[in-house]
Design a protein around this motif. Sequence first.
Motif, short mmCIF file in Angstrom:
data_model
loop_
_atom_site.label_atom_id
_atom_site.label_comp_id
_atom_site.label_asym_id
_atom_site.label_seq_id
_atom_site.Cartn_x
_atom_site.Cartn_y
_atom_site.Cartn_z
N LEU A 78 -8.98 -7.00 3.47
CA LEU A 78 -8.70 -6.44 2.15
C LEU A 78 -8.97 -7.46 1.05
CD1 LEU A 78 -5.34 -4.55 2.88
CD2 LEU A 78 -7.65 -3.59 2.78
N ASN A 79 -8.60 -8.71 1.32
CA ASN A 79 -8.78 -9.76 0.32
C ASN A 79 -10.24 -9.97 -0.04
OD1 ASN A 79 -7.64 -12.01 -1.30
ND2 ASN A 79 -8.84 -13.27 0.09
N GLU A 80 -11.13 -9.77 0.93
CA GLU A 80 -12.56 -9.92 0.68
C GLU A 80 -13.07 -8.91 -0.35
OE1 GLU A 80 -14.26 -9.58 4.54
OE2 GLU A 80 -13.59 -11.57 5.19
N LYS A 81 -12.35 -7.80 -0.50
CA LYS A 81 -12.68 -6.79 -1.51
C LYS A 81 -11.73 -6.86 -2.71
CE LYS A 81 -16.04 -4.96 0.86
NZ LYS A 81 -17.45 -5.06 0.39
N ASN A 82 -10.99 -7.96 -2.80
CA ASN A 82 -10.03 -8.17 -3.88
C ASN A 82 -8.98 -7.06 -3.92
OD1 ASN A 82 -9.15 -9.92 -5.95
ND2 ASN A 82 -9.96 -8.54 -7.50
N GLN A 83 -8.56 -6.61 -2.73
CA GLN A 83 -7.52 -5.60 -2.60
C GLN A 83 -6.41 -6.11 -1.70
OE1 GLN A 83 -9.55 -2.00 -1.30
NE2 GLN A 83 -10.48 -1.68 -3.30
N TRP A 84 -5.30 -5.37 -1.68
CA TRP A 84 -4.16 -5.81 -0.87
C TRP A 84 -3.19 -4.67 -0.60
CZ3 TRP A 84 -1.07 -9.57 -4.57
CH2 TRP A 84 -0.71 -8.90 -5.72
N LEU A 85 -2.22 -4.97 0.25
CA LEU A 85 -1.07 -4.09 0.48
C LEU A 85 -0.03 -4.46 -0.57
CD1 LEU A 85 -0.88 -4.43 4.36
CD2 LEU A 85 -1.77 -2.47 3.08
N ALA A 86 0.08 -3.64 -1.61
CA ALA A 86 0.91 -4.01 -2.76
C ALA A 86 2.39 -4.05 -2.45
CB ALA A 86 0.65 -3.04 -3.91
N CYS A 87 2.82 -3.44 -1.32
CA CYS A 87 4.24 -3.49 -0.95
C CYS A 87 4.63 -4.87 -0.41
CB CYS A 87 4.56 -2.43 0.08
SG CYS A 87 3.45 -2.41 1.50
N GLY A 108 8.27 -6.71 0.51
CA GLY A 108 8.50 -7.99 -0.16
C GLY A 108 9.08 -7.85 -1.55
N PRO A 109 9.04 -8.94 -2.34
CA PRO A 109 9.67 -8.96 -3.66
C PRO A 109 9.14 -7.91 -4.64
CG PRO A 109 9.16 -11.18 -2.93
CD PRO A 109 8.51 -10.26 -1.95
N ARG A 110 7.93 -7.41 -4.40
CA ARG A 110 7.33 -6.45 -5.34
C ARG A 110 7.84 -5.02 -5.13
NH1 ARG A 110 2.70 -7.57 -4.03
NH2 ARG A 110 2.21 -9.24 -5.50
N ARG A 111 8.65 -4.80 -4.13
CA ARG A 111 9.03 -3.45 -3.72
C ARG A 111 9.56 -2.55 -4.85
NH1 ARG A 111 11.30 0.84 -3.38
NH2 ARG A 111 12.26 1.82 -1.56
N PRO A 112 10.48 -3.00 -5.75
CA PRO A 112 10.98 -2.08 -6.78
C PRO A 112 9.92 -1.65 -7.79
CG PRO A 112 12.45 -3.96 -6.50
CD PRO A 112 11.19 -4.29 -5.78
N TRP A 113 8.89 -2.45 -7.93
CA TRP A 113 7.86 -2.16 -8.93
C TRP A 113 6.63 -1.48 -8.33
CZ3 TRP A 113 10.95 -6.42 -8.72
CH2 TRP A 113 11.79 -6.64 -9.82
#
Length: 350
Positions: A78-87, A108-113
């Motif tokens: 995913l990182n090679e396409k500048n993408q990720w698992l946002a959770c 992770g810490p991004r979960r509420p957002w």
Amino acid sequence: MNRTFDASSHLIEQVRAALAEGNALRIRGGDSKSRIGRQVSGLELDTREHRGIVSYDPTELVVTVRTGTPLAELEQVLNEKNQWLACEPPHLGASATVGGMVAAGLSGPRRPWAGSVRDFVLGTRVITGLGKHLRFGGEVMKNVAGYDLSRLMAGSFGCLGVLTEVSLKVLPKPRAVASLRLTVDLPEALRKLAEWGQQPLPLSAACHDGEALHLRLEGGEGSVAAARERLGCETVEPDFWEELKEQCLPFFDDPRLLWRLSLPNACPALDLPGTQLADWGGAQRWLKSDASAEEIRAIAQKAGGHAICFDGGESPFHPLPEPLLRYHRQLKAQLDPQGIFNPGRMYAEV
């Protein structure tokens, strides 16, 4: 080079053999989260050979992957396409797999957002307790047949079936990121977060480590720069968030039991028996304590939440009220009528 191998036929054979012989199965991937939940007795069903990315369309923001695939391997692709698992799912060990990520349902810490792991699951393939290999949901948001059942697998700790494939929504990485630090106590930090929550700030993480409030901003370069100037906090290195996600901060080195309290967003500071760290803007409180489970859970319940012990034990998950426990039993009976999948992993009664 990423390895790819479809071992679903072998997994189905093992499940059918267990059904025929009346054996329980302990489903495992990388075992990076094996300490969470009750210990399971049964024959080991290892999913790690069933691995590889089945399909990935960066333009559609969807990836379908076999569940034995190492989580780090998926994130690299995913990182090679500048993408990720946002959770921002935690690994909690180098051996973490995609199946374990979904089964544990930890975010992770991004979960509420950004949302939880469950919010990013579009579809699954599952071996049921009848020995059938079924597909639920789909690979795009508009193909939602069976969608809710797929999401139900997230956080089920393997008690409902053997995940073999999962389709996940992915997102582009933000253009700009900034990590900030403000020296305030927890009550003041919670007050500020409540105030900032009413404003259009690009917050993506907020944690109080007992000494200071840590903030993360993510978004466009202009909005991040403007928010950083507006908040007036000290700018720090971003390593803190990775260490928090992977439980590598000094807080987690404490030998006492680790508890996670899930609380309402507006929950004030609590007088907890031990050392605490407030994540998710205060909605998640990590606690290191020698206090009894009854005392900790009574505090969490009074505040409108619940508590889970991350270090196992006989009752690591918050006890369910009888009506909810009945639903859990009925669901287990529908998907795993012989009770062979991770029996008792979450609750002794299920």
